[in-house]
Design an enzyme around this catalytic site. Structure first.
Site, PDB file in Angstrom:
ATOM      1  N   SER A   1       0.832  -1.205   0.000  1.00  0.00           N
ATOM      2  CA  SER A   1       0.000   0.000   0.000  1.00  0.00           C
ATOM      3  C   SER A   1       0.862   1.248   0.000  1.00  0.00           C
ATOM      4  CB  SER A   1      -0.953  -0.019   1.199  1.00  0.00           C
ATOM      5  OG  SER A   1      -0.228   0.140   2.385  1.00  0.00           O
TER       6      SER A   1
ATOM      7  N   ASN B   1      -0.260   7.686  -7.440  1.00  0.00           N
ATOM      8  CA  ASN B   1      -0.550   9.119  -7.492  1.00  0.00           C
ATOM      9  C   ASN B   1       0.349   9.846  -8.465  1.00  0.00           C
ATOM     10  OD1 ASN B   1      -2.571  10.460  -5.496  1.00  0.00           O
ATOM     11  ND2 ASN B   1      -1.784   8.656  -4.459  1.00  0.00           N
TER      12      ASN B   1
ATOM     13  N   ARG C   1       0.638   3.443  -3.366  1.00  0.00           N
ATOM     14  CA  ARG C   1      -0.042   4.726  -3.204  1.00  0.00           C
ATOM     15  C   ARG C   1       0.795   5.851  -3.806  1.00  0.00           C
ATOM     16  NH1 ARG C   1      -0.148   4.857   1.776  1.00  0.00           N
ATOM     17  NH2 ARG C   1      -2.173   3.875   2.126  1.00  0.00           N
TER      18      ARG C   1
END
Lengths: 156, 255
Positions: B191, B199, B195
Site C-alpha cells: 500500500s 498518485n 499509493r
C-alpha cells in the site's frame, strides 16, 4: 515496468541517505533549536525576574522615602521645639537680668537719695546756724543753743 | 516532441520508458538512479550546509527552512511514536524531503529535461523517480525491513514469534493468525509503495496527455493541474512519512 536491480539500488541509496541524515544533519540542527529554546526560556525568565526585582526596588524606595520624610518632619518639629525653648530661656534670662538691673538701679537711686538727703540735712544745719547767728549777732551762746539746734536737726 | 513521438501513443510510450542498462532482473534504470541520487545529494548538501552553520542565535533563511522541516517532522514523530529511538526522526525527515523532491520533479515541464537529454544523445529519460515502482517499493521494502528489525530487537525472538502466532485471536487459531499476519505485513509495503507510485504516475500521465494538446490550450488544463499537483506531491510525501512513523511505532509497542 518490472522490478529489477533499481530496487536494490534505491534501497542502498535510501540507507545511505538515512545514515548521513542521522550522523550529520539531524543532531546539529536539533541541538541548535533546543539551545535557542533554552536561551529564549532563560531570557523570558530573567526578564520576569527583573520586573519583579524592579517592583521590589520601587516598593523599597518608596518605603525609604516615607521614612525619610517622617524623619525630616521629626527633625523639623524638634528644631521648632528647641527654638521655642531657646527663645523662652532667653526671655527668661532677659527678664531676670532686667529685674536684677532694676533692683540695682533702685538701690543706687535710694543710696543717692539718702546721700543727698544727708548732705542736704548737714547743709540745712549749717545754713540754720548761719541764719541764726546772723539774726542773733553776737548775743548768742553757742553752747546753750547747740542743744536746741540738735533737737531741730533731729526733727528734720 | 521527440523523434518517436509523431503519434500520440508513441509519444506517451516514449515518455514512460526508462533509460536502462543490463538484462532481466539485473536491469538498472539509469535515469531513476541518477535523479534519486542527485536529489538525495541535493537534500544532504542543503541540510548539511544548514547543520554546519547551525546556531542558536538568530538563524539565517536556510537554517530557518531546515528548522521548519526538522521541527515539523519532529512534531509528527513525537505525536505518533512513543518510545526512544534516535533513528526514527532522521529517517522520517529523509523520507519526507527525499520523496518530496522526487515528486517535485513532476512539476518540471514533461518535455524539458528529456529534450535536453536528447541533445546529448540520450534516447530515454524519466525524470520523476517516484513514477518508477522500483523507487517506491525500494523505500517501502526498506521500511518493512526496518519494521522487522525493530520488532525483533525490541520484543525479542520469543515474544515476537508469540505475537505473530497468537495475535489477534489467541493461541487456538495459530495458522489463521499467521496467515492474517502475513497478509497484514504484505499490505504495508504494497500500500505504501503503490499509493505513492499510483498518485505520481497518474499525475505524470495527465501532464503527458496535456502536452499532447495544441500549445495554446495547454495552460488551461496544465496550470490548474500543476497547482493541484503542488498539493499532491507534498501530501504524498507527508503520507509516506507518517505511515512509516506509525508502522515503526507499532513495531516498538507490545500488544
Amino acid at each position: 515496468m518490472n522490478f529489477n536491480a533499481t530496487l536494490i539500488g534505491q534501497m542502498i541509496t535510501f540507507g545511505l541517505l538515512v545514515l548521513f541524515t542521522m550522523k550529520f544533519v539531524w543532531p546539529p540542527i536539533i541541538r541548535a533549536m533546543q539551545e535557542r529554546q533554552k536561551r529564549i526560556a532563560d531570557g523570558l525568565a530573567s526578564a520576569e525576574r527583573g520586573v519583579r526585582e524592579q517592583e521590589l526596588a520601587k516598593a523599597k524606595a518608596s518605603q525609604l522615602l516615607k521614612e525619610a520624610k517622617q524623619q525630616a518632619a521629626e527633625i523639623v518639629a524638634q528644631a521648632h521645639k528647641r527654638a521655642n525653648e531657646i527663645i523662652e530661656q532667653s526671655k527668661q534670662e532677659a527678664r531676670t537680668e532686667g529685674d536684677r538691673q532694676l533692683v540695682a538701679a533702685k538701690a543706687e537711686i535710694e543710696q543717692e537719695a539718702n546721700r543727698a538727703r544727708e548732705q542736704l540735712r548737714s547743709q540745712v544745719v549749717s545754713l540754720a546756724i548761719a541764719g541764726a547767728s546772723k539774726v542773733l549777732k553776737r548775743e548768742v551762746d553757742e553752747a546753750a543753743n547747740a542743744a536746741m539746734l540738735d533737737d531741730l536737726v533731729a526733727e528734720l | 516532441m521527440s523523434e518517436t513521438g509523431h503519434s500520440a501513443t508513441g509519444y506517451i510510450i516514449h515518455h514512460l520508458t526508462n533509460l536502462k542498462v543490463g538484462e532481466g532482473f539485473w536491469t538498472l534504470h539509469l535515469d531513476t538512479m541518477f535523479f534519486s541520487i542527485a536529489l538525495g545529494a541535493f537534500f544532504l548538501w542543503l541540510f548539511m550546509k544548514a547543520a554546519k552553520s547551525a546556531t542558536s542565535d538568530v538563524p539565517g533563511p536556510l537554517q530557518n527552512l531546515c528548522e521548519i522541516l526538522v521541527e515539523f517532522v519532529d512534531t509528527q514523530v513525537k505525536d505518533s511514536f512513543h518510545g526512544h529511538n534516535p533513528v526514527i526522526a532522521p529517517l522520517a525527515l529523509t523520507i519526507f524531503v527525499w520523496v518530496f523532491l522526487w515528486n517535485f520533479m513532476d512539476l518540471f515541464p514533461v518535455d524539458l529535461l528529456p529534450s535536453i537529454a536528447a541533445l546529448f544523445g540520450i534516447p530515454y529519460l524519466r525524470t520523476v523517480p517516484s513514477t518508477d515502482l522500483n523507487s517506491t517499493f525500494g523505500l517501502s521494502i526498506s521500511v518493512l525491513l526496518l519494521l522487522y528489525y525493530y520488532s525483533f530487537k525490541v520484543k525479542g525472538p520469543v515474544h515476537f514469534t508469540m505475537e505473530i502466532l497468537t495475535h489477534p485471536f489467541g493461541k487456538w487459531f495459530m495458522p489463521f493468525n499467521l496467515l492474517l499476519r502475513i497478509v497484514e505485513d504484505l499490505a504495508k509495503p504494497i500500500s505504501l509503495g503503490l499509493r505513492l507510485f499510483g498518485n505520481l504516475y497518474a499525475g505524470e500521465l495527465i501532464f503527458i496527455l496535456i502536452a499532447l494538446l495544441p500549445w495554446w490550450v495547454q495552460f488551461v488544463l496544465g496550470w490548474p493541474w500543476a497547482v493541484f499537483h503542488i498539493l499532491i506531491i507534498t501530501l504524498q510525501a507527508f503520507i509516506f512519512m507518517v505511515l512509516t512513523i506509525v508502522y515503526l511505532s507499532m513495531a516498538h509497542e507490545d500488544h
